[in-house]
Design an enzyme around this catalytic site. Structure first.
Site, mmCIF file in Angstrom:
data_model
loop_
_atom_site.group_PDB
_atom_site.id
_atom_site.type_symbol
_atom_site.label_atom_id
_atom_site.label_comp_id
_atom_site.label_asym_id
_atom_site.label_seq_id
_atom_site.Cartn_x
_atom_site.Cartn_y
_atom_site.Cartn_z
ATOM 1 C CB ALA A 132 35.383 77.707 3.573
ATOM 2 C CG ASN A 174 37.121 69.728 1.711
ATOM 3 O OD1 ASN A 174 37.963 69.634 2.597
ATOM 4 N ND2 ASN A 174 37.405 70.253 0.546
ATOM 5 C CG ASP A 175 34.954 73.745 3.854
ATOM 6 O OD1 ASP A 175 36.118 73.584 3.430
ATOM 7 O OD2 ASP A 175 34.113 74.465 3.290
ATOM 8 C CB VAL A 176 32.512 69.350 8.440
ATOM 9 C CG1 VAL A 176 31.446 70.345 8.057
ATOM 10 C CG2 VAL A 176 32.441 68.094 7.597
ATOM 11 C CB THR A 177 37.223 66.585 7.689
ATOM 12 O OG1 THR A 177 37.680 67.051 6.407
ATOM 13 C CG2 THR A 177 35.931 65.813 7.519
#
Lengths: 494, 104
Positions: free
Chosen positions: A463, A421-424
């Site tokens: 996050a 999720n956060d890494v995209t």
């Protein structure tokens, strides 16, 4: 005050062992040479253990002849030592064989705790019996019993060794409990924890300095107790997704602990290994911090994600999004020229890697080019995703790092995000107020279509930030358990 | 060996470590952690010295048992660490290489 003389052949053997360990890490520069590297490591360890057993064979004093003593091999102790190695070997081999690849972060944390504890025990043994380690002078005072005065330099090394070992142990135990799910992943924040931590650290350093003046046992054991406490206090406030940094950091500590004991024993194999492992862990921590655009200090200070997650709860805006089915996903991907799969921690949790590889095979049979894109902090430890894909027999030349593949999303038909999720999140590139601003991310939104596998729309990433990719026109949300969804897609691809 | 020669070895080894570890491919970072874990158990050398010194010294008996426990812990790590690394590394395969039919 001369150090016990070291057999030159033994010193040479330890040096060879140290070089073997360097070659072991060197082998990991490519998968092709890696297995040879691991064998070098085993050879180095065998040399170190055999050399120690030969030069320090347990001896019993059986008689005193003239002004010399007659010694004989203490076979009972030798058998006990071999039994100890045997017990350890049995536990180690059994665990290594049985462990699931998804549990690798926990296993590594558990192993770190063992190194830490071993360092504590060795330092304690050296303190209680300094003569055996050749680090003390026999002192006959005017009044009272003769005793052994440990060299001041050895006291510093020993004090630091037990401190780092104890921190490694208790820190790794907490990391293990968090990774294994025995303890919530959420950061636990004590009021005034920075003040407490700094005070305890200062106390440890002060006591190590004082230890050079006074070798009373209470100082030594207080250092030990405080170090156990600080390891616990340091890791407890750090949240689950910061674990890649923590695990790397503890990896580094276990190396420094070995190096400190190497200084005490004047042993080159231990010093070289300690330095190697220490720098290895430090570099991995640095890579992980950089991949999250956070400073090492802010990770160690802890508490990331806790504040954001609570403030986000109330202000949820309903935005339109599209839901897709497994059949839609199968159709879109089978028509594509290129599909890039972006795995994350969710894939590991759902154990979806085997189903994913099957999906990749089916797509390749349809003439689709399949690639995998790995973000450095995907998962719970460095390289976590790569191991899982390798386990599922995904060839490693189909797996790419962030910087090598990020340019390709614009020419890609489908980006298949599973458990990440956060890494995209494009907010990392555009929204200066976002807590993840500045973190390098995978540009999945540039692909013609984004398929996003997620358990539900409710949860936000670690996050605590909403991801704009969910609400884009070219995004289709696939809401289900990752493994079930992939299995259904595989069925639809037939 | 005096302190300065030991310190020199340590500092040089830190530099060697720095360059060697940067050359490790990111795909192998998990095996890297597993193998560094195994080799840091070279601390078993200290454990063996303590365990073997039963007959010598005042605190010999306690020290021996601490040493023996440390030998067990370090051995778990050595055997477990190398074995799990070998298991992981065996999984990394290139394209177009026949996949072994039998899965463990």
């Amino acid at each position: 005050m001369e150090h016990a003389s070291v057999n030159p052949w033994a010193a040479l053997a330890y040096l060879v062992a140290g070089v073997c360990f360097i070659l072991a890490l060197r082998g990991l520069s490519s998968p092709a040479t890696s297995q040879r590297g691991n064998r070098m490591g085993i050879i180095g360890m065998t040399i170190a253990v055999v050399t120690t057993l030969v030069t320090h064979a347990p001896m019993l004093q059986v008689a005193a002849i003239g002004n010399g003593a007659w010694f004989e091999l203490d076979t009972v102790t030798l058998i006990e030592i071999l039994a100890a190695i045997g017990i350890g070997a049995a536990i180690g081999l059994f665990t290594a064989r049985k462990i699931a690849m998804t549990d690798m972060p926990q296993l590594v944390a558990a192993f770190h705790s063992l190194v830490g504890m071993a360092a504590v025990l060795v330092a304690a043994a050296a303190f209680l019996n300094p003569q055996a380690f050749g680090i003390a002078d026999r002192v006959i005072p005017m009044i009272g019993q003769p005793f052994f005065a440990i060299y001041p330099q050895s006291r510093i090394e020993m004090g630091l060794g037990i401190a780092i070992g104890a921190i490694t142990f208790s820190g790794s135990v907490i990391a293990f409990l968090k990774l294994n799910g025995n303890m919530g992943g959420a950061p636990i924040l004590l009021p005034g924890r920075h003040v407490i931590n700094l005070t305890v650290l200062a106390a440890i350093l002060g006591l190590v300095a004082y230890f050079t003046q006074d070798q009373s046992p209470w100082i030594f054991w207080t250092i030990t107790a405080l170090s156990f406490a600080i390891g616990f206090l340091l890791i407890v406030p750090i949240g689950g997704a910061d674990m890649p940094v923590v695990v790397s950091m503890l990896n580094s500590y276990s190396g420094w602990a070995a190096a400190a004991m190497g200084f005490t024993l004047h042993n080159t194999a231990m010093i070289i290994t300690g330095a190697l492992v220490g720098s290895s862990g430090a570099i991995l921590s640095y890579i992980m911090c950089k991949a999250m655009n956070r400073s090492f200090i802010s990770v160690i200070a802890g508490g990331f994600g806790a504040a954001a997650a609570t403030s986000d709860g109330g202000a949820k805006v309903d935005r339109p999004w599209k839901r897709g089915s497994a059949e839609d996903a199968a159709f879109l991907m089978s028509q594509a020229e290129q599909v890039i799969i972006v795995p994350g921690y969710g894939m590991a949790v759902a154990q979806a890697q085997h189903a994913l590889r099957e999906m990749g095979d089916k797509l390749k049979a349809h003439g689709v080019r399949v690639k995998y894109a790995i973000h450095p902090v995907a998962g719970r430890m460095p390289g976590h995703m790569n191991v899982l894909l390798a386990e599922a027999n995904v060839p490693y030349d189909e797996v790419f790092e962030l910087e090598d593949i990020n340019g390709e999303f614009a020419q890609t038909d489908v980006a298949f995000v599973i458990g990440a999720n956060d890494v995209t999140n494009p907010a990392a590139k555009t929204d200066k107020t976002s807590p993840i601003y500045g973190m390098p991310v995978l540009d999945v939104e540039k692909a013609k279509t984004v398929l996003f596998v997620k358990r539900s729309m409710g949860g936000v990433g670690y996050a605590g930030v909403d991801n704009d990719v969910f609400y884009m026109d070219n995004t289709m949300m696939l809401l289900a358990d990752a493994k079930k969804m992939v299995e259904e897609i595989v069925k639809s691809l037939d | 060996m005096d302190f300065i020669s030991i310190l020199s070895i340590f500092v040089m080894a830190c530099f060697v470590g720095y360059y060697v570890v940067w050359s490790v491919t990111p795909a192998l970072h998990t095996p890297l952690m597993a193998v560094t874990n195994a080799i840091s158990s070279v601390i078993i050398v200290g454990a063996l010295i303590a365990a073997a010194a039963a007959g010598i010294g005042a605190g010999g008996a306690v020290s021996k048992w601490l040493g023996l426990i440390a030998v067990v812990l370090a051995s778990v790590n050595i055997f477990g660490g190398f074995a799990v690394t070998a298991r992981m590394l065996a999984m990394y395969k290139k394209k177009d290489r026949p996949v072994p039919a039998a899965q463990k």
